[in-house]
Design an enzyme around this catalytic site. Structure first.
Site, short mmCIF file in Angstrom:
data_model
loop_
_atom_site.label_atom_id
_atom_site.label_comp_id
_atom_site.label_asym_id
_atom_site.label_seq_id
_atom_site.Cartn_x
_atom_site.Cartn_y
_atom_site.Cartn_z
N ARG A 44 0.81 -1.20 -0.01
CA ARG A 44 0.15 0.12 0.08
C ARG A 44 0.87 1.12 0.11
O ARG A 44 0.56 2.20 -0.73
CB ARG A 44 -0.90 -0.05 1.36
CG ARG A 44 -1.87 -1.12 1.33
CD ARG A 44 -3.17 -0.82 2.18
NE ARG A 44 -2.73 -1.07 3.48
CZ ARG A 44 -2.60 -2.11 4.36
NH1 ARG A 44 -3.12 -3.20 3.67
NH2 ARG A 44 -2.23 -2.05 5.55
N LYS A 135 -12.56 15.10 4.31
CA LYS A 135 -13.59 14.43 3.41
C LYS A 135 -14.48 13.46 4.23
O LYS A 135 -13.81 12.71 5.24
CB LYS A 135 -12.97 13.77 2.19
CG LYS A 135 -14.24 12.82 1.55
CD LYS A 135 -13.47 12.03 0.19
CE LYS A 135 -14.03 10.31 0.65
NZ LYS A 135 -13.75 9.53 -0.51
N GLU A 177 -19.32 14.65 0.74
CA GLU A 177 -19.63 13.66 -0.34
C GLU A 177 -20.81 12.68 -0.02
O GLU A 177 -20.65 11.78 0.58
CB GLU A 177 -18.28 12.98 -0.52
CG GLU A 177 -18.47 11.72 -1.80
CD GLU A 177 -17.31 11.01 -1.98
OE1 GLU A 177 -16.57 10.79 -1.19
OE2 GLU A 177 -17.29 10.33 -3.07
N LYS A 219 -18.70 17.14 -3.04
CA LYS A 219 -18.20 16.15 -3.93
C LYS A 219 -19.36 15.26 -4.56
O LYS A 219 -19.96 14.80 -3.54
CB LYS A 219 -17.00 15.28 -3.40
CG LYS A 219 -16.62 14.04 -4.17
CD LYS A 219 -15.24 13.65 -3.59
CE LYS A 219 -14.82 12.43 -4.32
NZ LYS A 219 -13.48 12.10 -4.44
P1 13P Z 1 -13.96 7.11 -7.43
O1 13P Z 1 -13.52 8.30 -8.45
O2 13P Z 1 -13.24 5.88 -7.60
O3 13P Z 1 -15.50 6.97 -7.34
O4 13P Z 1 -13.52 7.73 -5.86
C1 13P Z 1 -13.79 8.72 -5.58
C2 13P Z 1 -13.93 8.79 -4.11
O5 13P Z 1 -13.65 9.51 -3.37
C3 13P Z 1 -15.00 8.05 -3.71
O6 13P Z 1 -15.03 8.06 -2.25
#
Ligand code: 13P
Length: 333
Positions: A44, A135, A177, A219
């Site tokens: 990772r 986030k 998000e 987002k």
């Molecule tokens: P993806 O662009 O792969 O959807 O990931 C963005 C993201 O932050 C998902 O939580």
């Protein structure tokens, strides 16, 4: 006092985007395994190193959302990742939610956890690693007209807004998000309807809790037909519906909007972003818009890398080439 609006605008700098590199350890291992790459903490670290040390990445990326483990790790040259980003003028961010749990009210919906102890965790990230933004992700599932329920939309919005206010109190920009999932057989119209509900409920919750809107970034998913609907939307259809939803639901005062890729192919995500930018300009939309992809930025590079040291330069070059395409989509010079 941190200038949240100024920090948000730095993240939304024209022509740049935000890299989502905040897969949890479990998700990161699953992602690596998908490409036939070994898993575990060191792999990772190499995975993060590949993207974060790509030469020239700072030309295209304003901020990177990290997962906690990465903040404790170092790049190949021994520089801690957060410091490495800061040296390049990239703002390190941190995912602070603690994942999804079943939503007790319903059947198969989820609620995001992580409010317990959040102020202390935010303070620790800020003081130890000087993270500039954060986030929190909620997942909204569509199933015909059955899901999502109003309760799940409201409870997730309330938690997103509480988190956003805590992040601002800690001097960091919140990225809120509420991901409307692509999985399902639903139509684009149904996705549009759910996005209107989800985003308008979230905006009301933010206003109710008196968040400083000029220091909040949304987002969001794009408006798309479900992945098993058998329909492939044209970029113009996606753009028209997506910009339409945003104009209907998002106050002018919000700092800006970034998109997740959500399982679209790389080419789709880039083409849809270009069409959205064009439509937003035509509609005089008031906010900066950009990408905040994980999968759509990583796929080509991971395929080339395959976990082998000798493939790193070619994989990094593929990542930078993809970022250039996103910059072109944004109409950057
Ligand atoms: P993806 O662009 O792969 O959807 O990931 C963005 C993201 O932050 C998902 O939580």
């Amino acid at each position: 006092m941190v200038d949240l609006m100024g920090e948000a605008q730095r993240l939304l700098a024209h022509g740049k985007g935000i890299l989502a590199a905040d897969e949890s350890n479990t998700t990161a291992d699953k992602r690596l395994a998908l490409y036939g790459i070994a898993t575990g903490e060191e792999m990772r670290r190499q995975y993060r190193n590949l993207f974060l040390t790509a030469p020239g990445v700072e030309k295209y990326i304003s901020g990177v959302i990290l997962y906690e483990e990465t903040l404790t790790q170092k790049a190949n040259d021994g520089t801690p990742f957060a410091e490495l980003l800061q040296k390049k003028g990239i703002i390190p961010g941190i995912k602070v939610d603690q994942g999804l749990e079943p939503f007790p009210e319903g059947g198969d919906e989820t609620i995001t956890k992580g409010l317990l102890g959040l102020p202390e965790r935010l303070m620790a990230f800020k003081t130890t690693y000087n993270t500039g933004f954060t986030k929190w992700r909620a997942a909204i599932k569509i199933d015909g007209t059955r899901l999502p329920t109003n309760q799940a939309i409201h409870e997730n919005a309330k938690r997103l807004a509480s988190y956003a206010c805590e992040a601002q109190r800690a001097g960091m920009v919140p990225l809120v998000e509420p991901e409307v999932l692509l999985e399902g057989a639903h139509s684009r119209l149904r996705c549009r309807e759910v996005l209107v509900d989800t985003i308008s409920t979230l905006m009301s919750a933010l206003e109710d809790q008196a968040a400083d809107m000029s220091g909040v970034i949304l987002k969001t998913s794009m408006v798309l037909s479900g992945s098993t609907s058998g329909r492939m939307d044209t970029p113009e259809e996606v753009a028209q519906d997506t910009v339409g939803v945003l104009l209907e639901t998002v106050p002018k005062t919000l700092a800006g909007i970034v998109f997740l890729s959500g399982g679209q192919t790389t080419e789709q995500a880039t083409a849809n972003l270009a069409a959205i930018e064009k439509e937003a300009k035509a509609q005089n939309s008031p906010w900066p818009l950009t990408f905040s992809y994980a999968r759509a930025l990583q796929d080509e590079a991971l395929t080339i890398w395959a976990g082998k040291e000798e493939n790193v330069p070619a994989a990094q070059a593929a990542f930078i080439a993809r970022l250039q395409k996103e910059a072109d989509a944004l109409g950057a010079a």
